[in-house]
Scaffold this motif. Structure first.
Motif, mmCIF file in Angstrom:
data_model
loop_
_atom_site.group_PDB
_atom_site.id
_atom_site.type_symbol
_atom_site.label_atom_id
_atom_site.label_comp_id
_atom_site.label_asym_id
_atom_site.label_seq_id
_atom_site.Cartn_x
_atom_site.Cartn_y
_atom_site.Cartn_z
ATOM 1 N N ILE A 64 0.840 -1.200 0.000
ATOM 2 C CA ILE A 64 0.000 0.000 0.000
ATOM 3 C C ILE A 64 0.874 1.249 0.000
ATOM 4 C CG2 ILE A 64 -1.746 1.294 1.296
ATOM 5 C CD1 ILE A 64 -2.803 -1.272 0.039
ATOM 6 N N TRP A 65 1.946 1.214 0.772
ATOM 7 C CA TRP A 65 2.882 2.348 0.807
ATOM 8 C C TRP A 65 3.572 2.517 -0.540
ATOM 9 C CZ3 TRP A 65 3.947 5.984 4.555
ATOM 10 C CH2 TRP A 65 5.074 6.777 4.357
ATOM 11 N N LYS A 66 3.867 1.418 -1.203
ATOM 12 C CA LYS A 66 4.638 1.468 -2.439
ATOM 13 C C LYS A 66 3.785 1.847 -3.644
ATOM 14 C CE LYS A 66 8.362 0.567 -4.977
ATOM 15 N NZ LYS A 66 9.603 1.333 -4.849
ATOM 16 N N SER A 67 2.576 1.256 -3.757
ATOM 17 C CA SER A 67 1.800 1.465 -4.989
ATOM 18 C C SER A 67 0.315 1.678 -4.743
ATOM 19 C CB SER A 67 1.990 0.265 -5.918
ATOM 20 O OG SER A 67 1.483 -0.924 -5.333
ATOM 21 N N GLY A 68 -0.090 1.905 -3.503
ATOM 22 C CA GLY A 68 -1.505 2.130 -3.241
ATOM 23 C C GLY A 68 -2.288 0.826 -3.204
ATOM 24 N N ALA A 69 -3.595 0.938 -3.387
ATOM 25 C CA ALA A 69 -4.490 -0.206 -3.218
ATOM 26 C C ALA A 69 -4.696 -1.011 -4.494
ATOM 27 C CB ALA A 69 -5.845 0.276 -2.697
ATOM 28 N N THR A 70 -3.921 -0.730 -5.552
ATOM 29 C CA THR A 70 -4.154 -1.418 -6.820
ATOM 30 C C THR A 70 -3.657 -2.853 -6.825
ATOM 31 O OG1 THR A 70 -2.107 -0.374 -7.603
ATOM 32 C CG2 THR A 70 -4.187 0.647 -8.269
ATOM 33 N N ALA A 208 -5.239 9.862 2.012
ATOM 34 C CA ALA A 208 -3.870 10.027 2.499
ATOM 35 C C ALA A 208 -2.902 9.156 1.705
ATOM 36 C CB ALA A 208 -3.800 9.675 3.983
ATOM 37 N N SER A 209 -3.338 7.939 1.348
ATOM 38 C CA SER A 209 -2.489 7.055 0.562
ATOM 39 C C SER A 209 -2.189 7.655 -0.809
ATOM 40 C CB SER A 209 -3.167 5.691 0.401
ATOM 41 O OG SER A 209 -2.441 4.860 -0.481
ATOM 42 N N THR A 210 -3.209 8.216 -1.443
ATOM 43 C CA THR A 210 -3.009 8.853 -2.746
ATOM 44 C C THR A 210 -2.043 10.022 -2.648
ATOM 45 O OG1 THR A 210 -5.272 8.225 -3.370
ATOM 46 C CG2 THR A 210 -4.199 9.934 -4.690
ATOM 47 N N GLU A 211 -2.186 10.827 -1.604
ATOM 48 C CA GLU A 211 -1.294 11.968 -1.412
ATOM 49 C C GLU A 211 0.135 11.495 -1.098
ATOM 50 O OE1 GLU A 211 0.057 15.883 -1.068
ATOM 51 O OE2 GLU A 211 -1.735 15.007 -1.997
#
Length: 298
Positions: A64-70, A208-211
């Motif tokens: 999640i930190w590296k590439s988000g929820a994809t 927040a993850s997107t930002e």
């Protein structure tokens, strides 16, 4: 001392459970297959425990930190295909035989030399993979507890080997059930703690993850790319997960032996569906854990 006590009580509890379950071992079939009478729900939970391991528990929130929820999209894309193949092809085929291991079939079909080769390759795979699993979890425990890394590796190895040798497959399956319950409880506690202390929920965490990705110049995982230097895509995750799960359920002794411990193909299929549903739930939970941790720390 409280953190250390939790670790020690857990390790002692696993060995104690192995001793208690090992009292019923009176034959090879009891030891290696739990008398072929294990409950299908326990086998299903145990199967997913053997597949997920601590690597998934650590890496999914890290992704999640590296590439988000994809990343989870690739896993979900593979589920219908892999479930159909395993449910309708792999399990009915293997459960036709009253084997102890997946490699008994190789001996029956191709001879003893092929069986021994398959066993040797499996042992090599497990030694390398298990070493990585133990190292990954031990590094985290070392950071949390302050214990030396080698001490933790030795403790994990000795405890896991002890309750497996003492209690046989029955101990392995029931300790897996306990461990999965602890893993789920830990994930849910993390989600609840962040939600309670910050007064936020998933929409704020996702924002927040997107930002965080934007500020650290990270990119969401693309669906597909012809660029060979691309680390990973949603489609390659889906293909990898599908192939890996089919191979695991057809030829990996850790999984196949668990199915052989059930009464028949119907019970094995129930175990597979149970494990798959629990696995989906855990993966989705870990995505939310990752989002909550990004919000909490970022």
């Amino acid at each position: 001392w409280q953190d250390n006590a939790v670790i020690l009580v857990y390790l002692a509890g696993m060995v104690g459970l192995g001793l208690w379950l090992g009292r019923r071992e009176r034959s090879d079939e009891e030891y290696f297959l739990a008398g072929r009478k294990m409950p299908w729900f326990a086998v299903g939970v145990s199967v997913i425990a053997s597949i997920l391991s601590s690597i998934t528990y650590l890496s999914e929130p890290g992704e999640i930190w590296k590439s988000g929820a994809t990343h989870i999209a690739g896993k979900m894309l593979a589920i219908p295909v892999e479930m159909a193949l395993v449910f309708f092809v792999c399990i009915p085929f293997m459960m036709r035989f009253r084997f102890t291991s997946a490699y008994d079939y190789l001996g029956l079909r191709f001879g003893d030399a092929t069986r021994r080769t398959g066993v040797g390759l499996f042992i090599l795979l497990v030694v390398l993979w298990m070493g990585f699993v133990v190292l990954a979890s031990a590094r985290v425990l070392s950071e949390l507890s302050g214990w030396p890394l080698l001490t933790i590796i030795a403790a994990i190895g000795l405890v896991a080997t002890s309750y497996t040798m003492i209690g046989g497959l029955r101990a392995v399956i029931w300790t897996d059930v306990v461990q999965v319950a602890l893993l789920i409880a830990g994930g849910l506690f993390t989600i609840g703690y962040v939600a309670f202390t910050t007064g936020t929920w998933i929409p704020e965490w996702y924002e927040a993850s997107t930002e965080q990705l934007r500020q650290h110049n990270h990119e969401a995982m693309p669906f597909f790319s012809f660029d060979p230097t691309t680390r990973v895509t949603v489609l390659t995750v889906a293909v990898h997960m599908c192939i890996w799960h089919v191979c695991t359920h057809l030829s990996n002794q850790m999984t196949v032996q668990r199915y052989f411990s059930t009464q028949d193909a119907r019970a094995a299929r129930r175990s597979f569906v149970t494990g798959s549903l629990v696995g989906v739930g855990i993966n989705l939970m870990l995505v939310v854990v990752g989002l909550s941790l990004v919000y909490f720390y970022f």
